[in-house]
Design an enzyme around this catalytic site. Structure first.
Site, mmCIF file in Angstrom:
data_model
loop_
_atom_site.group_PDB
_atom_site.id
_atom_site.type_symbol
_atom_site.label_atom_id
_atom_site.label_comp_id
_atom_site.label_asym_id
_atom_site.label_seq_id
_atom_site.Cartn_x
_atom_site.Cartn_y
_atom_site.Cartn_z
ATOM 1 N N SER A 228 3.802 -6.390 2.896
ATOM 2 C CA SER A 228 2.501 -5.856 3.294
ATOM 3 C C SER A 228 1.390 -6.376 2.370
ATOM 4 O O SER A 228 1.195 -7.586 2.276
ATOM 5 C CB SER A 228 2.585 -4.319 3.301
ATOM 6 O OG SER A 228 1.452 -3.780 3.896
ATOM 7 N N LEU A 229 0.691 -5.509 1.639
ATOM 8 C CA LEU A 229 -0.321 -6.006 0.696
ATOM 9 C C LEU A 229 0.330 -6.835 -0.407
ATOM 10 O O LEU A 229 -0.309 -7.713 -0.996
ATOM 11 C CB LEU A 229 -1.098 -4.837 0.067
ATOM 12 C CG LEU A 229 -2.149 -4.137 0.933
ATOM 13 C CD1 LEU A 229 -2.859 -3.054 0.112
ATOM 14 C CD2 LEU A 229 -3.179 -5.122 1.482
ATOM 15 N N ARG B 224 -6.594 -14.776 2.147
ATOM 16 C CA ARG B 224 -5.311 -14.288 2.684
ATOM 17 C C ARG B 224 -4.207 -15.306 2.404
ATOM 18 O O ARG B 224 -4.484 -16.445 2.015
ATOM 19 C CB ARG B 224 -5.430 -14.054 4.195
ATOM 20 C CG ARG B 224 -5.832 -15.329 4.925
ATOM 21 C CD ARG B 224 -5.752 -15.237 6.427
ATOM 22 N NE ARG B 224 -6.221 -16.473 7.021
ATOM 23 C CZ ARG B 224 -5.486 -17.577 7.131
ATOM 24 N NH1 ARG B 224 -4.235 -17.598 6.713
ATOM 25 N NH2 ARG B 224 -5.989 -18.673 7.664
ATOM 26 N N ASP C 233 -0.459 -21.720 -0.299
ATOM 27 C CA ASP C 233 -0.233 -20.876 -1.473
ATOM 28 C C ASP C 233 1.107 -21.137 -2.170
ATOM 29 O O ASP C 233 1.326 -20.661 -3.289
ATOM 30 C CB ASP C 233 -0.352 -19.397 -1.087
ATOM 31 C CG ASP C 233 -1.782 -19.039 -0.675
ATOM 32 O OD1 ASP C 233 -2.721 -19.658 -1.226
ATOM 33 O OD2 ASP C 233 -1.958 -18.170 0.192
ATOM 34 N N PHE D 88 0.832 -1.211 0.000
ATOM 35 C CA PHE D 88 0.000 0.000 0.000
ATOM 36 C C PHE D 88 0.862 1.255 0.000
ATOM 37 O O PHE D 88 1.809 1.353 0.786
ATOM 38 C CB PHE D 88 -0.885 -0.032 1.258
ATOM 39 C CG PHE D 88 -1.937 1.034 1.330
ATOM 40 C CD1 PHE D 88 -2.748 1.317 0.243
ATOM 41 C CD2 PHE D 88 -2.145 1.738 2.513
ATOM 42 C CE1 PHE D 88 -3.740 2.297 0.316
ATOM 43 C CE2 PHE D 88 -3.132 2.707 2.602
ATOM 44 C CZ PHE D 88 -3.933 2.990 1.502
ATOM 45 N N HIS E 282 6.942 -1.623 10.488
ATOM 46 C CA HIS E 282 6.418 -2.296 9.288
ATOM 47 C C HIS E 282 7.487 -2.353 8.184
ATOM 48 O O HIS E 282 7.544 -3.304 7.413
ATOM 49 C CB HIS E 282 5.202 -1.501 8.808
ATOM 50 C CG HIS E 282 4.373 -2.175 7.764
ATOM 51 N ND1 HIS E 282 3.991 -3.496 7.828
ATOM 52 C CD2 HIS E 282 3.824 -1.707 6.607
ATOM 53 C CE1 HIS E 282 3.252 -3.801 6.767
ATOM 54 N NE2 HIS E 282 3.142 -2.739 6.017
ATOM 55 N N ASP F 265 -1.634 -18.093 3.066
ATOM 56 C CA ASP F 265 -1.616 -19.254 3.970
ATOM 57 C C ASP F 265 -0.629 -20.275 3.404
ATOM 58 O O ASP F 265 -0.153 -20.116 2.273
ATOM 59 C CB ASP F 265 -3.028 -19.831 4.125
ATOM 60 C CG ASP F 265 -3.469 -20.591 2.901
ATOM 61 O OD1 ASP F 265 -3.780 -19.927 1.886
ATOM 62 O OD2 ASP F 265 -3.466 -21.838 2.926
ATOM 63 N N ASP G 147 6.210 -8.803 6.557
ATOM 64 C CA ASP G 147 5.172 -8.157 7.365
ATOM 65 C C ASP G 147 3.850 -8.061 6.588
ATOM 66 O O ASP G 147 3.354 -6.958 6.308
ATOM 67 C CB ASP G 147 5.621 -6.782 7.874
ATOM 68 C CG ASP G 147 4.991 -6.479 9.227
ATOM 69 O OD1 ASP G 147 4.901 -7.401 10.054
ATOM 70 O OD2 ASP G 147 4.571 -5.336 9.461
HETATM 71 CA CA LIG Z 1 -4.417 -18.307 0.415
#
Ligand SMILES: [Ca+2]
Length: 490
Positions: free
Chosen positions: A178-179, A215, A220, A96, A293, A217, A201
């Protein structure tokens, strides 16, 4: 509050919708992409609004001025570039408000290319991650960027220089901040055979507590390693990263919540953010607001070519780790290393802890030592603090406290702690132990000296132990005794 949330949720159910962007697929904002932990769920912007671009760096074109744009489906962009299927592939994905033009991206590219002859690709999606947009919109856009990353990786798998190749996700390492870490998760979910994701992070708000398809995990990629640096709760403390273990191995440097050299007080952080904004513009504000961060980037980049190993140790908690209970590595795969070399400890699993410096001397990595100071038995009960300094052929440590504040020091007790040294000092040859007697009125009847039996030091990085016999030395307030290494029992 709950009824307000319920109203929000109801509104979004009513406005649940879906957008489709050709081969990238369709994206809806209903469950599982909406819920209590994501009450505002936007639809992703169109790819031309996000403006995602991929840039290749190799040792032949290592700078931003020489980077080469790659486009999925466009053979000419590959054949005109320095891309080679013979090299491993790494991809750096920003988060971001950042872009692929941020300084840290070029520094990370430089270190990766210094270590390895690789294809390093940076992902630029800043138009979809702007501060002027909303965080909620940037969160939604990560799904499109993830699909675009997967599309490029798949195209590279079929891209043909001299014959059929099967590159696909097998030879890919996605590194996301981050994102960007969540983008890597989406890409890995689509690819299904991705080799590795390193999450720096990974973003917490709108991801924690969501379904695994929403999200990052461990499903992935075949290996997901996560560095947590700003894992304090977002609500109340503005921690931007997740504290939850979401990988095969999760690293918690300095407990993963507040990093040394960063301010952990929200009020003074907000003040510092305002000062930073006035003096250094957006970058100054961000340096204060997102200090912890951003440390995940520093730790990872330093790890790439660092001589210092950044060893991390499995432990039940950071408290136990600091108390010296977890510095043993009983098998080759029980400990790991934070950063690029986590892959060398493929079998290591779970939460790992380590300490770093505050980076004031230009590097964060440090060497861990378990220090045990044992008092004599019998001895007169004392009260105060004990400090230890030790040295080897390559250096000497700072003075480090083994006690915690002024404490009662009783007979036959071992006080222990994990301490760090920024330098590798080699085999420990000498230890200096200092006693500072408590000046509290409560301790007025405590002995005038501390009676030392022995000191034991275990170097975490080398798993080597050293013993120093003190012969029941009496150390008075402010005095230091110096011990040399002993071979056998004391
Ligand atoms: Ca996932």
């Amino acid at each position: 509050m709950l009824s307000f949330l319920a109203l929000l949720l109801t509104c979004h159910v009513a406005h649940g919708a879906e957008v489709c962007y050709g081969d990238l697929g369709c994206f809806s904002n209903i469950a599982p992409f909406w819920g209590l932990n994501r009450p505002l769920s936007a639809l992703p912007d169109a790819p031309d609004v996000i403006g995602t671009k991929f840039y290749l760096y190799t040792r032949a074109n290592p700078t931003m001025a020489l980077r080469e744009r790659l486009v999925a489906g466009s053979l000419s962009t590959f054949s005109a570039s320095h891309f080679s299927t013979a090299r491993p592939n790494m991809m750096i994905i920003h988060g971001f408000t950042h872009s692929a033009q941020h300084d840290w991206v070029q520094v990370m590219v430089d270190e990766l290319l210094k270590k390895e002859d690789a294809n390093v690709i940076t992902v630029e999606w800043s138009e979809g991650a702007e501060l002027t947009g909303s965080y909620e919109q940037a969160v939604a856009n990560t799904r499109v960027v993830g699909a675009q990353v997967a599309e490029l990786v798949n195209y590279m798998g079929t891209y043909d220089v001299s014959g059929p190749e099967s590159l696909s996700g097998q030879n890919f390492h996605l590194i996301g901040h981050s994102l960007g870490a969540q983008i890597a998760g989406y890409a890995g979910d689509i690819l299904g055979n991705l080799a590795r994701i390193t999450a720096l992070d990974a973003a917490e708000p709108y991801f924690d507590g969501m379904d695994a398809v929403v999200r990052l995990d461990p499903t992935d990629a075949r290996f997901v390693d996560v560095i947590h640096t700003d894992g304090s709760p977002f609500i109340g403390t503005l921690g931007m990263g997740t504290n939850l273990p979401i990988g095969h191995v999760d690293f918690y440097p300095n407990n993963g919540m507040y990093q040394p050299g960063c301010n952990d007080n929200v009020v003074s952080t907000v003040v510092a953010t305002g000062v930073g904004l006035l003096t250094d513009g957006y970058d100054g504000a961000e340096a204060a607001l997102a200090c912890s961060h951003l440390k995940a980037l520093d730790f990872f980049t330093e790890s790439i070519n660092s001589e210092c190993p950044f060893t991390a140790y499995p432990c039940d908690s950071y408290d136990k780790f600091t108390q010296g209970f977890c510095l043993s590595c009983p098998s080759a795969s029980s400990c790991s290393q934070i950063g690029v070399r986590a892959r060398d400890h493929y079998g290591a699993r779970g939460s790992m802890y380590l300490m770093t410096t505050d980076g004031a001397n230009g590097k964060y990595c440090a060497y861990h030592y378990k220090v045990q100071v044992t008092s004599s038995s019998p001895m007169a009960a004392a009260a105060g603090r004990i400090y230890v300094t030790f040295q080897g052929p390559s250096g000497i440590t700072d003075s480090m406290e083994v006690t915690t504040d002024n404490m009662a020091l009783n007979a036959g007790v071992t006080y222990q702690k994990t301490v760090i040294s920024p330098e590798q000092i080699g085999d420990v040859t000498t230890v200096h132990v200092r006693f500072a007697r408590s000046s509290s009125l409560w301790d007025i009847f405590a002995a005038q000296y501390y009676t030392l039996n022995k000191v034991t030091i275990t170097a975490g990085e080398t798993q080597t132990g050293y013993r120093f016999c003190a012969g029941d030395s009496q150390i008075r307030n402010g005095e230091t005794v110096t011990l040399t290494a002993s071979g056998g029992e004391c």
